[in-house]
Scaffold this active site. Structure first.
Site, short mmCIF file in Angstrom:
data_model
loop_
_atom_site.label_atom_id
_atom_site.label_comp_id
_atom_site.label_asym_id
_atom_site.label_seq_id
_atom_site.Cartn_x
_atom_site.Cartn_y
_atom_site.Cartn_z
N MET A 9 -46.11 -20.18 112.51
CA MET A 9 -44.69 -19.94 112.75
C MET A 9 -43.98 -21.25 112.97
O MET A 9 -44.46 -22.13 113.66
CB MET A 9 -44.52 -19.06 114.00
CG MET A 9 -43.10 -18.82 114.41
SD MET A 9 -43.01 -17.80 115.91
CE MET A 9 -41.21 -17.75 116.14
N PRO A 192 -38.59 -26.98 115.10
CA PRO A 192 -39.40 -27.13 113.89
C PRO A 192 -40.46 -28.22 114.04
O PRO A 192 -40.29 -29.18 114.80
CB PRO A 192 -38.36 -27.51 112.82
CG PRO A 192 -37.07 -26.97 113.34
CD PRO A 192 -37.15 -27.12 114.83
N SER A 193 -41.55 -28.06 113.31
CA SER A 193 -42.64 -29.04 113.25
C SER A 193 -43.27 -29.29 114.62
O SER A 193 -43.84 -30.36 114.86
CB SER A 193 -42.15 -30.36 112.64
OG SER A 193 -41.60 -30.14 111.34
N ARG A 194 -43.15 -28.30 115.52
CA ARG A 194 -43.72 -28.39 116.87
C ARG A 194 -43.11 -29.53 117.70
O ARG A 194 -43.69 -29.96 118.71
CB ARG A 194 -45.24 -28.56 116.82
CG ARG A 194 -45.99 -27.39 116.17
CD ARG A 194 -45.71 -26.09 116.93
NE ARG A 194 -46.59 -25.01 116.53
CZ ARG A 194 -46.31 -24.10 115.59
NH1 ARG A 194 -45.18 -24.19 114.91
NH2 ARG A 194 -47.15 -23.13 115.32
N MET A 195 -41.94 -30.00 117.32
CA MET A 195 -41.24 -31.03 118.11
C MET A 195 -40.30 -30.34 119.10
O MET A 195 -39.09 -30.49 119.07
CB MET A 195 -40.49 -31.98 117.17
CG MET A 195 -41.38 -32.76 116.24
SD MET A 195 -42.55 -33.82 117.13
CE MET A 195 -41.43 -35.07 117.77
#
Length: 215
Positions: A9, A192-195
Site C-alpha cells: 500500500m 508515499p514511499s514510506r516517507m
C-alpha cells in the site's frame, strides 16, 4: 504460510507539516478525532474512540483495547474495573501508553503519560449514563479474574439482575475512570514511499516542544 506482506500500500491521504500543526497538540488531536467520526459516518471506520492501552509491571508490558471517553483538561479519560489486571498494574506503576489507529485515514496517534483516577463523582455520573445492561455487567463480572465457565458468568449476571430489580443500579466501588496526562503525544500521517510524517510533542513545565521524527 500466507504472504503477510500482501499488496503493498502507498499512502496518499493527507500531509502533516509543521506550518499546519499548532503549538499545542490538543487542537490537532481534536481535529483528527472529528475526522475519525466523519469517517465513521461514511462507513469507513467502525469505532473512532477505540484505543490500545499499554501498561507495564517491570519488564512485562501488556496491552488491551479500551474506549476513549473524553479529552478533558489536557487529559485522556477512560473507564474500567479498578480490580482488573490493568487497574492493579496502574496502581503499582501509574504510567501508561495509548495508541489510536485510524487506519482508513492513514493516521495514528501515540500518547505516553502519568495516570490518575478521576474524581468519584465523575465516575458515578458517567456510570449513570451507561445502558442498564452494562451497569449490571460491571457488578456481575470479576474482570480479569478466573471463572468456571460461561454459566458462572450467566448466573452472576442473573443474581445482579434480581438484586437491583426495579432499582437504580449504583456505580460499584471498584469501578471508575482513569486520566492519562500526556508527557508525549506523537501524530503519524502516512506518506508515499514510506516517507511518513511524524510530529512529536513533548511537554515541558509551561509549553510543548514539537519535533519532526524520521519515518
Amino acid at each position: 504460510m500466507p504472504d503477510l506482506a500482501g499488496e503493498r500500500m502507498d499512502y496518499r491521504a493527507d500531509t502533516l507539516r509543521e506550518q499546519e500543526a499548532p503549538a499545542d497538540p490538543f487542537p490537532l488531536f481534536d481535529g483528527w478525532l472529528a475526522d475519525a467520526f466523519a469517517a465513521k459516518e461514511r462507513g469507513e471506520l467502525p469505532e473512532p474512540t477505540a484505543m490500545v492501552l499499554s501498561t507495564s509491571l517491570g519488564d512485562r508490558p501488556t496491552s488491551r483495547t479500551v474506549l476513549l471517553k473524553g479529552v478533558e483538561d489536557g487529559t485522556f479519560v477512560f473507564f474500567t474495573n479498578y480490580d482488573s489486571a490493568k487497574g492493579h498494574q496502574l496502581l503499582v506503576n501509574p504510567y501508561a501508553a495509548l495508541h489510536l489507529g485510524w487506519y482508513p485515514l492513514q493516521r495514528q496517534v501515540r500518547v505516553e503519560g502519568l495516570v490518575t483516577r478521576v474524581a468519584r463523582e465523575e465516575s458515578e455520573a458517567y456510570f449513570a449514563s451507561r445502558p442498564r445492561g452494562s451497569q449490571l455487567g460491571a457488578w456481575a463480572s470479576p474482570q480479569s479474574g478466573e471463572v468456571a465457565g460461561v454459566e458462572a458468568l450467566t448466573d452472576a449476571y442473573a443474581r445482579v439482575e434480581r438484586r437491583f430489580d426495579g432499582e437504580t443500579v449504583p456505580c460499584p466501588p471498584h469501578w471508575g475512570g482513569f486520566r492519562v496526562r500526556p508527557s508525549m503525544i506523537e501524530f503519524w500521517q502516512g506518506q508515499p514511499s514510506r516517507m511518513h510524517d511524524r510530529l512529536r510533542y513533548d511537554r515541558t513545565d509551561d509549553a510543548w516542544i514539537r519535533t519532526r521524527l524520521a519515518p
